[in-house]
Design a protein around this motif. Structure first.
Motif, mmCIF file in Angstrom:
data_model
loop_
_atom_site.group_PDB
_atom_site.id
_atom_site.type_symbol
_atom_site.label_atom_id
_atom_site.label_comp_id
_atom_site.label_asym_id
_atom_site.label_seq_id
_atom_site.Cartn_x
_atom_site.Cartn_y
_atom_site.Cartn_z
ATOM 1 N N ARG A 4 78.920 -88.480 -48.977
ATOM 2 C CA ARG A 4 77.784 -87.622 -49.305
ATOM 3 C C ARG A 4 77.385 -86.766 -48.103
ATOM 4 O O ARG A 4 77.089 -85.591 -48.247
ATOM 5 N N THR A 5 77.430 -87.367 -46.909
ATOM 6 C CA THR A 5 77.077 -86.606 -45.707
ATOM 7 C C THR A 5 78.032 -85.441 -45.518
ATOM 8 O O THR A 5 77.619 -84.317 -45.219
ATOM 9 N N THR A 8 77.355 -82.742 -48.096
ATOM 10 C CA THR A 8 76.113 -82.045 -47.757
ATOM 11 C C THR A 8 76.371 -81.055 -46.641
ATOM 12 O O THR A 8 75.948 -79.908 -46.686
ATOM 13 N N VAL A 78 67.393 -83.094 -27.597
ATOM 14 C CA VAL A 78 66.467 -84.203 -27.867
ATOM 15 C C VAL A 78 66.904 -84.962 -29.119
ATOM 16 O O VAL A 78 66.945 -86.200 -29.136
ATOM 17 N N ILE A 79 67.284 -84.219 -30.167
ATOM 18 C CA ILE A 79 67.729 -84.868 -31.413
ATOM 19 C C ILE A 79 68.952 -85.752 -31.134
ATOM 20 O O ILE A 79 69.003 -86.905 -31.541
ATOM 21 N N VAL A 82 67.924 -88.923 -29.212
ATOM 22 C CA VAL A 82 67.219 -89.891 -30.060
ATOM 23 C C VAL A 82 68.189 -90.557 -31.041
ATOM 24 O O VAL A 82 68.172 -91.776 -31.208
ATOM 25 N N PHE A 83 69.065 -89.754 -31.664
ATOM 26 C CA PHE A 83 70.009 -90.334 -32.624
ATOM 27 C C PHE A 83 70.948 -91.314 -31.927
ATOM 28 O O PHE A 83 71.262 -92.378 -32.466
ATOM 29 N N ILE A 86 69.007 -94.460 -31.265
ATOM 30 C CA ILE A 86 68.780 -95.219 -32.501
ATOM 31 C C ILE A 86 70.059 -95.947 -32.932
ATOM 32 O O ILE A 86 70.043 -97.114 -33.304
ATOM 33 N N ARG A 87 71.178 -95.247 -32.816
ATOM 34 C CA ARG A 87 72.446 -95.829 -33.233
ATOM 35 C C ARG A 87 72.827 -97.018 -32.339
ATOM 36 O O ARG A 87 73.283 -98.056 -32.818
ATOM 37 N N HIS A 90 70.613 -99.913 -33.151
ATOM 38 C CA HIS A 90 71.042 -100.472 -34.425
ATOM 39 C C HIS A 90 72.267 -101.368 -34.231
ATOM 40 O O HIS A 90 72.329 -102.484 -34.732
ATOM 41 N N MET B 43 60.012 -92.317 -30.392
ATOM 42 C CA MET B 43 61.308 -91.625 -30.402
ATOM 43 C C MET B 43 61.447 -90.738 -31.635
ATOM 44 O O MET B 43 61.934 -89.614 -31.562
ATOM 45 N N LEU B 44 61.017 -91.291 -32.778
ATOM 46 C CA LEU B 44 61.134 -90.516 -34.007
ATOM 47 C C LEU B 44 60.204 -89.314 -33.972
ATOM 48 O O LEU B 44 60.526 -88.250 -34.498
ATOM 49 N N ALA B 47 61.937 -86.701 -32.089
ATOM 50 C CA ALA B 47 62.997 -86.107 -32.899
ATOM 51 C C ALA B 47 62.426 -85.137 -33.929
ATOM 52 O O ALA B 47 62.977 -84.059 -34.154
ATOM 53 N N TRP B 138 66.350 -89.472 -50.768
ATOM 54 C CA TRP B 138 67.131 -88.246 -50.546
ATOM 55 C C TRP B 138 66.476 -87.076 -51.286
ATOM 56 O O TRP B 138 66.189 -86.025 -50.691
ATOM 57 N N MET B 199 69.640 -85.227 -45.412
ATOM 58 C CA MET B 199 70.706 -85.902 -44.683
ATOM 59 C C MET B 199 70.124 -86.712 -43.517
ATOM 60 O O MET B 199 70.460 -87.877 -43.322
ATOM 61 N N VAL B 200 69.227 -86.077 -42.754
ATOM 62 C CA VAL B 200 68.671 -86.730 -41.570
ATOM 63 C C VAL B 200 67.762 -87.897 -41.962
ATOM 64 O O VAL B 200 67.836 -88.981 -41.386
ATOM 65 N N THR B 202 67.801 -89.753 -44.697
ATOM 66 C CA THR B 202 68.537 -90.920 -45.199
ATOM 67 C C THR B 202 69.322 -91.598 -44.067
ATOM 68 O O THR B 202 69.433 -92.819 -44.040
ATOM 69 N N TRP B 203 69.803 -90.793 -43.122
ATOM 70 C CA TRP B 203 70.490 -91.384 -41.958
ATOM 71 C C TRP B 203 69.520 -92.286 -41.192
ATOM 72 O O TRP B 203 69.854 -93.418 -40.843
ATOM 73 N N LEU B 204 68.299 -91.759 -40.954
ATOM 74 C CA LEU B 204 67.302 -92.540 -40.217
ATOM 75 C C LEU B 204 66.960 -93.823 -40.961
ATOM 76 O O LEU B 204 66.743 -94.865 -40.348
ATOM 77 N N SER B 206 68.877 -95.617 -42.763
ATOM 78 C CA SER B 206 69.871 -96.682 -42.635
ATOM 79 C C SER B 206 70.018 -97.172 -41.206
ATOM 80 O O SER B 206 70.369 -98.326 -40.993
ATOM 81 N N TYR B 207 69.750 -96.315 -40.216
ATOM 82 C CA TYR B 207 69.937 -96.757 -38.827
ATOM 83 C C TYR B 207 68.648 -97.190 -38.135
ATOM 84 O O TYR B 207 68.691 -97.836 -37.104
ATOM 85 N N SER B 208 67.517 -96.783 -38.689
ATOM 86 C CA SER B 208 66.268 -97.145 -38.028
ATOM 87 C C SER B 208 65.270 -97.697 -39.045
ATOM 88 O O SER B 208 64.127 -97.278 -39.115
ATOM 89 N N GLU B 211 61.590 -98.906 -37.925
ATOM 90 C CA GLU B 211 60.627 -97.848 -37.629
ATOM 91 C C GLU B 211 60.209 -97.121 -38.913
ATOM 92 O O GLU B 211 59.060 -96.756 -39.083
#
Lengths: 115, 218
Positions: A4-5, A8, A78-79, A82-83, A86-87, A90, B43-44, B47, B138, B199-200, B202-204, B206-208, B211
């Protein structure tokens, strides 16, 4: 990257690029809509004069594009930070709760305890 | 949606600044509370602010043969609620006004009202509506960005229409004129912003997830 990513992402690229292809034969320069609105103001009120000017404006298009690029780069930086954070968090949490996955998410060989 | 420096009549410039000020002050208080009570979400927040900074710098070509830019405020409106985006949006607009001569200090109030207040609130409303009716994060995030983007530009058209009524047809005709410039141009960009935001978010999620639960998004 999930399916899906990926789809998109492709859709975003297609929507952004399509106008350039569809309108390739017209002589449009894809000028800014904000500027067109300003032109429209001059048409409605030909005597209109801005009563205040920017305290500083970039000397030319090159410096302006530099500053726009800088703005996007700072935001993207910055994005990205942060990503990444977060990763990593995780992944470490996953590793902490389950010893089956190593730091790279791959299977880890569990040391034998039976000795 | 950036109304250029000195363009709005002084009375309009003052009125929009007065209208925006309480939202911005409230936003600063909310941001302080958020950072104090939920330091893990710092952090969020960074972002979300960076997202608006990044996206509003990108001028993307559109089907009308002109270019325009996304606003990037929807993601913060979904994660942190609209009040916090009032101050975040003002910071972005202020930077663009003083360093890029894009927008302006005298039009900061009007531009803040469209991009940092109406956009986030309209987007958040759409998010709540779609999220509660479909249950999909989403779809909710997508709707938030599409609506925030379009609402921002509709507001700009209304602001310009009120300041510069057509000789023939008045304010309404003028609003229609400005909508003609922005609306169609903005539709593909709104969809791009919607896809990116969905996209962002839903990504957040699953990974965060911790928060995102703290922010009551999950």
């Amino acid at each position: 990257m999930s399916r899906r990513t990926l789809l998109t992402f492709l859709a975003i690229v297609v929507i952004a690029v399509a106008p350039l292809i569809l309108l390739r034969n017209s002589d449009t320069e894809f000028g800014g809509a904000d500027g067109q609105a300003a032109d429209e103001v001059s048409r409605i009120d030909p005597d209109h004069e801005p009563w205040f000017s920017p305290i500083w404006s970039p000397p030319g298009g090159e410096t302006e594009s530099l500053l726009f690029a800088l703005q996007a780069a700072l935001g993207a930086g910055v994005i990205g930070y942060v990503f990444g954070a977060i990763r990593t968090k995780h992944r470490l949490t996953m590793t902490g709760s389950s010893t089956a996955a190593g730091p790279d998410g791959a299977e880890r060989v569990t040391p034998s305890t039976t000795g | 949606m950036h109304i250029a420096e000195g363009f709005l009549p002084q009375s309009h410039a003052v009125a929009w600044t007065v209208a925006s000020a309480p939202f911005v002050v409230h936003g600063v208080k909310q941001l302080n509370t958020q950072m104090r009570e939920h330091p893990d979400t710092r952090m969020l927040a960074a972002a979300a602010g960076a997202f608006s900074f990044f996206l509003s710098a990108l001028k993307i070509p559109s089907v009308t043969g002109s270019s325009s830019h996304p606003t990037g405020v929807a993601i913060g409106a979904v994660l942190f609620r609209p009040p916090i985006m009032a101050i975040t949006g003002v910071i972005v607009l202020f930077f663009q006004a003083i360093l890029l001569a894009h927008g302006g200090l005298t039009t900061l109030g009007a531009n803040a009202f469209s991009m940092a207040i109406v956009g986030p609130w309209a987007g958040y409303g759409a998010y709540r509506l779609v999220r509660s009716s479909t249950g999909s994060l989403w779809s909710g995030a997508f709707a938030a960005a599409v609506v925030a983007n379009l609402a921002t530009y509709i507001t700009t058209s209304v602001q310009l229409g009120m300041a510069f009524p057509e000789a023939d047809g008045g304010v309404l005709a003028s609003i229609a004129t400005f909508l003609g410039i922005f609306a169609i141009t903005q539709i593909p960009l709104a969809i791009i912003e919607g896809l990116l935001t969905a996209m962002v978010v839903t990504w957040l999620s699953s990974y965060s997830p911790a928060e995102m639960k703290e922010l009551a998004v999950l």
